[in-house]
Design a protein around this motif. Structure first.
Motif, mmCIF file in Angstrom:
data_model
loop_
_atom_site.group_PDB
_atom_site.id
_atom_site.type_symbol
_atom_site.label_atom_id
_atom_site.label_comp_id
_atom_site.label_asym_id
_atom_site.label_seq_id
_atom_site.Cartn_x
_atom_site.Cartn_y
_atom_site.Cartn_z
ATOM 1 N N LEU A 8 2.432 76.740 -9.793
ATOM 2 C CA LEU A 8 2.993 77.978 -10.338
ATOM 3 C C LEU A 8 4.055 78.556 -9.400
ATOM 4 O O LEU A 8 5.053 79.124 -9.858
ATOM 5 N N ALA A 9 3.846 78.414 -8.106
ATOM 6 C CA ALA A 9 4.833 78.899 -7.140
ATOM 7 C C ALA A 9 6.152 78.154 -7.290
ATOM 8 O O ALA A 9 7.234 78.755 -7.177
ATOM 9 N N LEU A 10 6.092 76.848 -7.547
ATOM 10 C CA LEU A 10 7.321 76.089 -7.801
ATOM 11 C C LEU A 10 8.046 76.633 -9.027
ATOM 12 O O LEU A 10 9.272 76.802 -9.023
ATOM 13 N N ALA A 11 7.288 76.904 -10.080
ATOM 14 C CA ALA A 11 7.904 77.464 -11.289
ATOM 15 C C ALA A 11 8.533 78.820 -10.992
ATOM 16 O O ALA A 11 9.615 79.139 -11.491
ATOM 17 N N ALA A 12 7.864 79.622 -10.164
ATOM 18 C CA ALA A 12 8.398 80.935 -9.807
ATOM 19 C C ALA A 12 9.690 80.820 -9.018
ATOM 20 O O ALA A 12 10.624 81.613 -9.209
ATOM 21 N N ILE A 13 9.752 79.850 -8.116
ATOM 22 C CA ILE A 13 10.982 79.629 -7.344
ATOM 23 C C ILE A 13 12.151 79.379 -8.280
ATOM 24 O O ILE A 13 13.233 79.951 -8.130
ATOM 25 N N HIS A 14 11.934 78.529 -9.273
ATOM 26 C CA HIS A 14 13.007 78.225 -10.219
ATOM 27 C C HIS A 14 13.246 79.396 -11.174
ATOM 28 O O HIS A 14 14.382 79.618 -11.615
ATOM 29 N N GLY A 15 12.190 80.150 -11.485
ATOM 30 C CA GLY A 15 12.365 81.334 -12.310
ATOM 31 C C GLY A 15 13.194 82.397 -11.607
ATOM 32 O O GLY A 15 14.045 83.045 -12.217
ATOM 33 N N GLY A 44 11.786 70.276 -10.261
ATOM 34 C CA GLY A 44 13.179 70.640 -10.025
ATOM 35 C C GLY A 44 14.098 70.120 -11.102
ATOM 36 O O GLY A 44 14.998 70.839 -11.581
ATOM 37 N N ARG A 45 13.889 68.857 -11.518
ATOM 38 C CA ARG A 45 14.714 68.283 -12.589
ATOM 39 C C ARG A 45 14.458 68.975 -13.925
ATOM 40 O O ARG A 45 15.374 69.143 -14.736
ATOM 41 N N PRO A 204 5.771 70.397 -16.930
ATOM 42 C CA PRO A 204 5.027 69.794 -15.816
ATOM 43 C C PRO A 204 4.084 70.758 -15.122
ATOM 44 O O PRO A 204 2.991 70.358 -14.681
ATOM 45 N N VAL A 205 4.460 72.020 -15.014
ATOM 46 C CA VAL A 205 3.592 72.997 -14.348
ATOM 47 C C VAL A 205 2.381 73.312 -15.224
ATOM 48 O O VAL A 205 1.253 73.414 -14.733
ATOM 49 N N ALA A 206 2.589 73.450 -16.521
ATOM 50 C CA ALA A 206 1.462 73.666 -17.428
ATOM 51 C C ALA A 206 0.523 72.462 -17.417
ATOM 52 O O ALA A 206 -0.706 72.614 -17.445
ATOM 53 N N ASP A 207 1.081 71.258 -17.382
ATOM 54 C CA ASP A 207 0.253 70.050 -17.301
ATOM 55 C C ASP A 207 -0.608 70.061 -16.041
ATOM 56 O O ASP A 207 -1.793 69.701 -16.069
ATOM 57 N N ALA A 208 -0.005 70.432 -14.913
ATOM 58 C CA ALA A 208 -0.738 70.466 -13.651
ATOM 59 C C ALA A 208 -1.842 71.520 -13.688
ATOM 60 O O ALA A 208 -2.952 71.289 -13.200
ATOM 61 N N TYR A 209 -1.547 72.665 -14.271
ATOM 62 C CA TYR A 209 -2.552 73.725 -14.377
ATOM 63 C C TYR A 209 -3.754 73.244 -15.189
ATOM 64 O O TYR A 209 -4.909 73.430 -14.794
ATOM 65 N N SER A 286 6.914 81.173 -16.549
ATOM 66 C CA SER A 286 7.104 80.557 -17.869
ATOM 67 C C SER A 286 8.535 80.688 -18.378
ATOM 68 O O SER A 286 8.821 80.297 -19.507
ATOM 69 N N ALA A 287 9.424 81.209 -17.530
ATOM 70 C CA ALA A 287 10.810 81.393 -17.958
ATOM 71 C C ALA A 287 11.469 80.058 -18.270
ATOM 72 O O ALA A 287 11.237 79.057 -17.592
ATOM 73 N N GLN A 288 12.310 80.046 -19.284
ATOM 74 C CA GLN A 288 13.018 78.821 -19.647
ATOM 75 C C GLN A 288 14.143 78.540 -18.662
ATOM 76 O O GLN A 288 14.726 79.463 -18.086
ATOM 77 N N PRO A 289 14.456 77.275 -18.435
ATOM 78 C CA PRO A 289 15.550 76.920 -17.519
ATOM 79 C C PRO A 289 16.872 77.510 -17.980
ATOM 80 O O PRO A 289 17.134 77.628 -19.175
ATOM 81 N N VAL A 290 17.697 77.885 -17.005
ATOM 82 C CA VAL A 290 19.028 78.397 -17.306
ATOM 83 C C VAL A 290 20.050 77.629 -16.492
ATOM 84 O O VAL A 290 19.718 76.995 -15.484
ATOM 85 N N ALA A 291 21.284 77.689 -16.904
ATOM 86 C CA ALA A 291 22.347 76.987 -16.193
ATOM 87 C C ALA A 291 22.493 77.541 -14.783
ATOM 88 O O ALA A 291 22.392 78.752 -14.575
ATOM 89 N N PRO A 292 22.718 76.680 -13.805
ATOM 90 C CA PRO A 292 22.773 77.133 -12.414
ATOM 91 C C PRO A 292 24.040 77.907 -12.101
ATOM 92 O O PRO A 292 25.062 77.740 -12.740
#
Length: 300
Positions: A8-15, A44-45, A204-209, A286-292
């Motif tokens: 979840l922390a990884l997802a938060a970093i990207h969020g 990350g991908r 992937p994060v939901a799968d891991a959870y 749970s935020a959707q990916p956005v353009a960098p």
């Protein structure tokens, strides 16, 4: 990557990156095997929108290599092994072998070199970060550019006690302890995995959870809370203790004591803000990916 809050922390970093609030400078895996590094690369991908312009826009994943390598955490295997209807890996990844990862100490140093406002979150054995601090010129670099080190304490013994003691004794900037009580108070609601992540059929994060144990369950937010504070140190969700010191026992357990000449501070949760903090964590992870947009942001 042995607990769901790490994923979840990884997802938060990207969020946070998607909200233009911070940027991930580097991710380092220590105390785990190759599949943990592959998992970090997959996440990350997953959050990368469109083609990658060049190698500088690929989040580096460091892996602390030991002989033998530690076993892989159970939660990453279903993600790494998941296949689509064609029998191909369901999640793209760049890493497939150890040589595809970065050298841990050098990567941690390089993640700071080109940023002026950086934070570290340590939720693994301190071995690699302590070695990095010992590299020529790194202590001075960190003193100039690293604003804070957030140390995750789950109440369980820390590995590599000598490295952690060295790190705490020599770290040149403020240290904050995100203790077990913080993660327990901000438990992530397991029911939100099916609801908030429903925008995609494969995450992937939901799968891991889901792989950690039988659903539904609520997971303490140890790493998640630490990452959020590292990026948003002025957040109203947390209170700070008076400065003090932290001792590392021979068995690897931490003890914080306020007062004296110490400079370490301990986090606690503002009870009045607990529900708001949890909701923020759900929305962020749970935020959707956005353009960098790589310019004009600081790194966490």
């Amino acid at each position: 990557m042995s607990r769901p809050d790490a994923a979840l922390a990884l997802a938060a970093i990207h969020g946070l990156e998607g909200r233009r609030l911070s940027r991930a400078g580097a991710i380092c895996v220590a105390g785990a095997g190759l599949n943990a590094a592959i998992f970090c690369d997959i996440v990350g991908r997953f959050y990368t929108v469109g083609p990658v312009p060049n190698a500088n826009d690929v989040l580096p994943i460091g892996l602390a290599l030991t002989t033998p390598m530690p076993p892989d955490p159970a939660i990453v295997k279903p993600v790494v092994d998941r296949r689509n209807e064609k029998g191909e890996p369901a999640y793209p990844r760049r890493i497939s072998k150890a040589s595809d990862t970065s050298q841990a100490e050098a990567m941690l140093r390089n993640g700071v070199t080109f940023t002026t406002d950086t934070a570290f979150v340590l939720s693994a054995p301190a071995t690699s970060l302590a070695k990095c601090l010992g590299l020529l010129g790194v202590r001075e670099l960190f003193q100039k550019r690293v604003k804070r080190l957030v140390l995750v304490d789950t109440g369980e013994p820390h590995q590599d006690v000598p490295a952690l003691r060295t790190l705490l004794a020599e770290w040149p900037t403020p240290v904050f302890v995100c203790g077990k009580d913080v993660g327990d108070a901000l438990s992530f609601p397991g029911e939100s995995i099916g609801r908030a992540f429903a925008w995609t059929s494969a995450h992937p994060v939901a799968d891991a959870y889901r792989a950690f144990k039988t659903m539904p369950y609520d997971a303490p937010s140890y790493d998640l809370a630490a990452v959020y504070f590292a990026s948003r140190p002025d957040s109203e969700f947390f209170r700070l203790s008076e400065p003090g010191s932290v001792m590392v026992g021979d068995g690897g357990r931490l003890t914080f004591a306020a007062g004296g000449k110490g400079t370490v501070r301990s986090l606690s949760v503002d009870p009045a803000k607990r529900a708001q903090a949890v909701q923020t964590f759900v929305e962020l992870t749970s935020a959707q990916p956005v353009a960098p947009n790589r310019r004009g942001r600081d790194a966490v």
